[in-house]
Design a protein around this motif. Structure first.
Motif, PDB file in Angstrom:
ATOM      1  N   SER A  35       0.864  -1.180   0.000  1.00 34.98           N
ATOM      2  CA  SER A  35       0.000   0.000   0.000  1.00 34.98           C
ATOM      3  C   SER A  35       0.898   1.227   0.000  1.00 34.98           C
ATOM      4  CB  SER A  35      -0.920   0.006   1.216  1.00 34.98           C
ATOM      5  OG  SER A  35      -0.165  -0.013   2.414  1.00 34.98           O
ATOM      6  N   GLY A  36       0.464   2.257  -0.710  1.00 35.10           N
ATOM      7  CA  GLY A  36       1.271   3.462  -0.797  1.00 35.10           C
ATOM      8  C   GLY A  36       2.457   3.344  -1.723  1.00 35.10           C
ATOM      9  N   HIS A  37       2.541   2.247  -2.458  1.00 34.52           N
ATOM     10  CA  HIS A  37       3.658   2.011  -3.366  1.00 34.52           C
ATOM     11  C   HIS A  37       3.181   1.073  -4.459  1.00 34.52           C
ATOM     12  CE1 HIS A  37       7.853   1.621  -4.583  1.00 34.52           C
ATOM     13  NE2 HIS A  37       7.650   0.323  -4.704  1.00 34.52           N
ATOM     14  N   THR A  38       3.548   1.371  -5.697  1.00 34.60           N
ATOM     15  CA  THR A  38       3.110   0.552  -6.821  1.00 34.60           C
ATOM     16  C   THR A  38       4.209  -0.413  -7.223  1.00 34.60           C
ATOM     17  OG1 THR A  38       1.692   2.336  -7.619  1.00 34.60           O
ATOM     18  CG2 THR A  38       2.247   0.597  -9.185  1.00 34.60           C
ATOM     19  N   PHE A  39       3.854  -1.696  -7.242  1.00 35.77           N
ATOM     20  CA  PHE A  39       4.827  -2.732  -7.573  1.00 35.77           C
ATOM     21  C   PHE A  39       5.088  -2.871  -9.062  1.00 35.77           C
ATOM     22  CE2 PHE A  39       5.985  -4.060  -3.665  1.00 35.77           C
ATOM     23  CZ  PHE A  39       5.267  -5.046  -3.007  1.00 35.77           C
ATOM     24  N   SER A  40       4.141  -2.428  -9.887  1.00 37.44           N
ATOM     25  CA  SER A  40       4.127  -2.888 -11.279  1.00 37.44           C
ATOM     26  C   SER A  40       5.425  -2.624 -12.034  1.00 37.44           C
ATOM     27  CB  SER A  40       2.957  -2.253 -12.028  1.00 37.44           C
ATOM     28  OG  SER A  40       3.091  -0.838 -12.007  1.00 37.44           O
ATOM     29  N   SER A  41       6.093  -1.519 -11.754  1.00 36.03           N
ATOM     30  CA  SER A  41       7.325  -1.220 -12.481  1.00 36.03           C
ATOM     31  C   SER A  41       8.554  -1.324 -11.587  1.00 36.03           C
ATOM     32  CB  SER A  41       7.245   0.187 -13.077  1.00 36.03           C
ATOM     33  OG  SER A  41       7.073   1.140 -12.045  1.00 36.03           O
ATOM     34  N   ASP A  42       8.356  -1.884 -10.429  1.00 35.58           N
ATOM     35  CA  ASP A  42       9.420  -1.900  -9.434  1.00 35.58           C
ATOM     36  C   ASP A  42      10.063  -3.273  -9.364  1.00 35.58           C
ATOM     37  OD1 ASP A  42       9.546  -1.227  -5.831  1.00 35.58           O
ATOM     38  OD2 ASP A  42      11.070  -1.061  -7.387  1.00 35.58           O
ATOM     39  N   ALA A  43      11.299  -3.292  -8.919  1.00 36.89           N
ATOM     40  CA  ALA A  43      11.951  -4.550  -8.587  1.00 36.89           C
ATOM     41  C   ALA A  43      11.558  -4.915  -7.161  1.00 36.89           C
ATOM     42  CB  ALA A  43      13.460  -4.416  -8.691  1.00 36.89           C
ATOM     43  N   VAL A  44      11.061  -6.105  -6.984  1.00 35.39           N
ATOM     44  CA  VAL A  44      10.649  -6.590  -5.664  1.00 35.39           C
ATOM     45  C   VAL A  44      11.423  -7.868  -5.378  1.00 35.39           C
ATOM     46  CG1 VAL A  44       8.730  -7.369  -4.241  1.00 35.39           C
ATOM     47  CG2 VAL A  44       8.356  -5.620  -5.986  1.00 35.39           C
ATOM     48  N   ALA A  45      11.859  -8.015  -4.162  1.00 35.15           N
ATOM     49  CA  ALA A  45      12.665  -9.179  -3.808  1.00 35.15           C
ATOM     50  C   ALA A  45      12.145  -9.835  -2.541  1.00 35.15           C
ATOM     51  CB  ALA A  45      14.124  -8.765  -3.616  1.00 35.15           C
ATOM     52  N   TRP A  46      12.463 -11.099  -2.429  1.00 36.52           N
ATOM     53  CA  TRP A  46      12.237 -11.852  -1.196  1.00 36.52           C
ATOM     54  C   TRP A  46      13.595 -12.187  -0.590  1.00 36.52           C
ATOM     55  CZ3 TRP A  46       7.605 -12.752   1.100  1.00 36.52           C
ATOM     56  CH2 TRP A  46       6.457 -12.575   0.327  1.00 36.52           C
ATOM     57  N   PHE A  47      13.679 -11.986   0.714  1.00 37.39           N
ATOM     58  CA  PHE A  47      14.853 -12.368   1.494  1.00 37.39           C
ATOM     59  C   PHE A  47      14.377 -13.291   2.621  1.00 37.39           C
ATOM     60  CE2 PHE A  47      18.369  -9.494   0.198  1.00 37.39           C
ATOM     61  CZ  PHE A  47      17.684  -8.685  -0.679  1.00 37.39           C
TER      62      PHE A  47
ATOM     63  N   ALA B 216      14.762 -14.505  -3.898  1.00 36.75           N
ATOM     64  CA  ALA B 216      14.234 -14.392  -5.260  1.00 36.75           C
ATOM     65  C   ALA B 216      13.842 -12.944  -5.529  1.00 36.75           C
ATOM     66  CB  ALA B 216      13.017 -15.295  -5.444  1.00 36.75           C
ATOM     67  N   GLY B 217      13.807 -12.588  -6.814  1.00 33.60           N
ATOM     68  CA  GLY B 217      13.424 -11.235  -7.168  1.00 33.60           C
ATOM     69  C   GLY B 217      12.705 -11.202  -8.493  1.00 33.60           C
ATOM     70  N   ILE B 218      11.998 -10.110  -8.717  1.00 35.18           N
ATOM     71  CA  ILE B 218      11.259  -9.955  -9.972  1.00 35.18           C
ATOM     72  C   ILE B 218      11.242  -8.493 -10.360  1.00 35.18           C
ATOM     73  CG2 ILE B 218       9.042  -9.767  -8.724  1.00 35.18           C
ATOM     74  CD1 ILE B 218       7.759 -11.233 -11.124  1.00 35.18           C
ATOM     75  N   ARG B 219      11.486  -8.294 -11.648  1.00 31.84           N
ATOM     76  CA  ARG B 219      11.199  -6.995 -12.239  1.00 31.84           C
ATOM     77  C   ARG B 219      10.755  -7.276 -13.662  1.00 31.84           C
ATOM     78  NH1 ARG B 219      14.586  -1.715 -14.075  1.00 31.84           N
ATOM     79  NH2 ARG B 219      12.770  -0.378 -14.299  1.00 31.84           N
TER      80      ARG B 219
END
Length: 122
Positions: free
Chosen positions: A25-37, A49-52
Motif C-alpha cells: 500500500s502506498g507504493h506501486t509494484f508494477s514497475s518496481d523490482a521486488v525481492a524476497w529475502f 528471489a526477485g522480480i522486475r
C-alpha cells in the motif's frame, strides 16, 4: 506511507508447499523490482528471489521457488515447493531498489515488510 505486508507463512512438513504473499500500500509494484529475502536464527538476511522484468533466484531455491506478481492486486508472491528444513526462516519482501548495490544486497531496497515465519519440519 508505504507498507509491505507479508502473509502465508506457517508450519509445513518437508516436501510440502507454501505460497507467500506481499501486498503493498502506498507504493506501486508494477514497475518496481521486488525481492524476497529470508533470515534464519543467528544468520544474516539472505536474498531468495526477485522480480522486475524477469525473475532471478538464489541457487539454493532455483527450481523449487517461483516468484510472480499480480499488478492488479499490487501483490508479489513466492510459491515455495519441495520445502526443506533448511528453508526455515523469517521471509521478508523488499521493494524500491536504489540501484546502488547488487540486487541481492539488503542495502539495495528502501521498503521492507515485517516478515512471515516459515517453519519446515523434517
Amino acid at each position: 506511507q508505504v507498507q509491505l505486508v507479508e502473509s502465508g507463512g506457517g508450519l509445513v512438513q518437508a516436501g510440502g508447499s507454501l505460497r507467500l504473499s506481499c501486498a503493498a500500500s502506498g507504493h506501486t509494484f508494477s514497475s518496481d523490482a521486488v525481492a524476497w529475502f529470508r533470515q534464519a536464527p543467528g544468520k544474516e538476511r539472505d536474498f531468495v528471489a526477485g522480480i522486475r522484468d524477469s525473475t532471478y533466484y538464489a541457487d539454493s531455491v532455483k527450481g523449487r521457488f517461483t516468484v510472480s506478481r499480480d499488478n492488479a492486486k499490487n501483490t508479489v508472491y513466492l510459491q515455495m515447493n519441495s520445502l526443506k528444513p533448511e528453508d526455515t526462516a523469517v521471509y521478508y519482501c523488499a521493494a524500491d531498489r536504489r540501484y546502488s548495490a547488487p540486487y541481492y544486497s539488503t542495502l539495495e531496497y528502501h521498503y521492507w515488510g515485517q516478515g512471515t515465519q516459515v517453519t519446515v519440519a523434517s
